[in-house]
Motif scaffolding. Structure first.
Motif, PDB file in Angstrom:
ATOM      1  N   THR B  45      45.257  50.100  38.989  1.00  9.82           N
ATOM      2  CA  THR B  45      43.795  50.117  39.034  1.00  9.82           C
ATOM      3  C   THR B  45      43.183  48.852  38.445  1.00  9.82           C
ATOM      4  O   THR B  45      41.961  48.769  38.316  1.00  9.82           O
ATOM      5  CB  THR B  45      43.251  51.326  38.226  1.00  9.82           C
ATOM      6  OG1 THR B  45      44.331  52.132  37.757  1.00  9.82           O
ATOM      7  CG2 THR B  45      42.341  52.180  39.078  1.00  9.82           C
ATOM      8  N   GLU B  46      44.008  47.894  38.063  1.00  6.86           N
ATOM      9  CA  GLU B  46      43.461  46.724  37.381  1.00  6.86           C
ATOM     10  C   GLU B  46      43.661  45.434  38.169  1.00  6.86           C
ATOM     11  O   GLU B  46      44.636  45.279  38.909  1.00  6.86           O
ATOM     12  CB  GLU B  46      44.071  46.616  35.979  1.00  6.86           C
ATOM     13  CG  GLU B  46      43.476  47.671  35.042  1.00  6.86           C
ATOM     14  CD  GLU B  46      44.377  47.996  33.868  1.00  6.86           C
ATOM     15  OE1 GLU B  46      43.867  48.211  32.770  1.00  6.86           O
ATOM     16  OE2 GLU B  46      45.613  48.034  34.062  1.00  6.86           O
ATOM     17  N   ASP B  47      42.738  44.519  37.968  1.00 10.28           N
ATOM     18  CA  ASP B  47      42.798  43.211  38.621  1.00 10.28           C
ATOM     19  C   ASP B  47      43.482  42.241  37.666  1.00 10.28           C
ATOM     20  O   ASP B  47      42.827  41.517  36.930  1.00 10.28           O
ATOM     21  CB  ASP B  47      41.365  42.744  38.925  1.00 10.28           C
ATOM     22  CG  ASP B  47      41.362  41.404  39.648  1.00 10.28           C
ATOM     23  OD1 ASP B  47      42.431  40.987  40.133  1.00 10.28           O
ATOM     24  OD2 ASP B  47      40.290  40.777  39.719  1.00 10.28           O
ATOM     25  N   ASP B  48      44.808  42.268  37.664  1.00  6.85           N
ATOM     26  CA  ASP B  48      45.564  41.527  36.656  1.00  6.85           C
ATOM     27  C   ASP B  48      46.932  41.197  37.251  1.00  6.85           C
ATOM     28  O   ASP B  48      47.831  42.036  37.275  1.00  6.85           O
ATOM     29  CB  ASP B  48      45.688  42.408  35.396  1.00  6.85           C
ATOM     30  CG  ASP B  48      46.451  41.724  34.272  1.00  6.85           C
ATOM     31  OD1 ASP B  48      47.143  40.721  34.527  1.00  6.85           O
ATOM     32  OD2 ASP B  48      46.351  42.207  33.131  1.00  6.85           O
TER      33      ASP B  48
ATOM     34  N   LYS C  51      33.582  49.937  34.324  1.00 10.88           N
ATOM     35  CA  LYS C  51      34.593  50.951  34.597  1.00 10.88           C
ATOM     36  C   LYS C  51      33.958  52.347  34.654  1.00 10.88           C
ATOM     37  O   LYS C  51      34.330  53.161  35.509  1.00 10.88           O
ATOM     38  CB  LYS C  51      35.667  50.904  33.509  1.00 10.88           C
ATOM     39  CG  LYS C  51      36.858  51.759  33.816  1.00 10.88           C
ATOM     40  CD  LYS C  51      38.110  51.225  33.160  1.00 10.88           C
ATOM     41  CE  LYS C  51      39.335  51.815  33.817  1.00 10.88           C
ATOM     42  NZ  LYS C  51      40.567  51.205  33.316  1.00 10.88           N
TER      43      LYS C  51
END
Lengths: 147, 147, 147
Positions: B45-48, C51
């Motif tokens: 779920t993360e932009d990393d 978020k």
């Protein structure tokens, strides 16, 4: 002859099927293991000492509220700093261990970061792959929490 | 007549109830699906991109340690960059797909970001709502891991 | 006499064991609660208003796709800002509540942050320890999602 056979069938039905039905019901109950025992696996995957302290406080709160609870903390990747012998959290981790919490370090993550058991807090446990440990505990009925 | 009826009742009890009890036991066992097969759904779920690479390495480690494991990776919101055709992780995602990992992109997230299937890596799967997919897999007994 | 007893045994086997087997099957089915009802507990633990908005959008998407779903959102630690009466998300949280979503604030986190119920959005629920609430819901068959 017929009379005796039918009596035997009737008895067999009671003696054989009743325990089978009971076993089936027990197995069904075992499918909801949490009803009998509180077991929680926490996952720590971040390099964030504020978060580590917050999680350690949460562990105490959970133990305080629940009469009986087994807690495991599986630490993976950037989270490993929490379990290093020279971590600022080392004392609190040792306190939690004394209170019954089990800490498990991911061996693959340690290898990737060039860490050995000598670098880590005494008394923690080790798993080859942290996520496999998380999976196995869930398969055994442990509740998963990812803070 | 009584004799024959009672014999029939006895036999019926054995023939009808024994399979019923067996089915009940099977259903109960199915309530603990993890005992028979390892199935894990990872959520991204993360932009990393560092995290994406770390997760892709974890997938390999899990596959290496477990003889048999089904892995699904459901990618939602800011995580979608991991599955874009021009992502730096595209090659590693394709390697993981070749190794049997199933990647699922959240359709709602794609819509919100103006992405179409043409923007994404070939061969990935799609779900309307990523969290509904995560829910359904858990309902089917998949173990949930949120790296 | 033998004839009658055996007839009675045969009948008893049917009358007594059939409901028992049915109960066993029901208990087994209850071990997989998701098959009958969709219930999801979302956990919010981060202080990140982008978020929060993303999660609130996800809740709508999930409700839109599923005919029937119970949703609880347990809010812990730095996530608490989402439920404050003066939060930018307050209106959207109230909309979600009107749509049936149940929000639960962690009492321990509130105490640590010096917050009282007067600081929070009207109508939310409270638990002593947020993670214990998350555990209990999972033990009752709710699917866990950590966005």
């Amino acid at each position: 002859m017929h009379t005796r056979y039918s009596a035997i069938f009737g008895l067999m039905a009671l003696l054989v099927l009743a325990p089978a039905a009971a076993r089936a019901a027990n197995t069904a109950a075992a499918g909801r293991p949490a009803a009998t025992k509180n077991r929680i696996v926490f996952q720590v995957t971040e390099d964030d000492s504020r978060k580590w302290n917050s999680i350690l406080a949460n562990l105490s709160n959970v133990q305080e509220e629940l009469r009986q609870v087994d807690i495991a903390v599986v630490v993976i990747g950037p989270g490993l700093g929490m379990l290093k012998a020279d971590a600022l959290t080392a004392n609190r981790v040792q306190d939690a261990m004394a209170a019954g919490v089990r800490f498990v370090a991911c061996g693959n993550s340690m290898h990737a970061q060039g860490l050995t058991k000598d670098d880590m807090i005494d008394g923690i446990a080790y798993a080859k792959a942290g996520y496999v440990e998380v999976m196995r505990l869930q398969q055994q009925g442990w509740v998963y929490i990812r803070p």
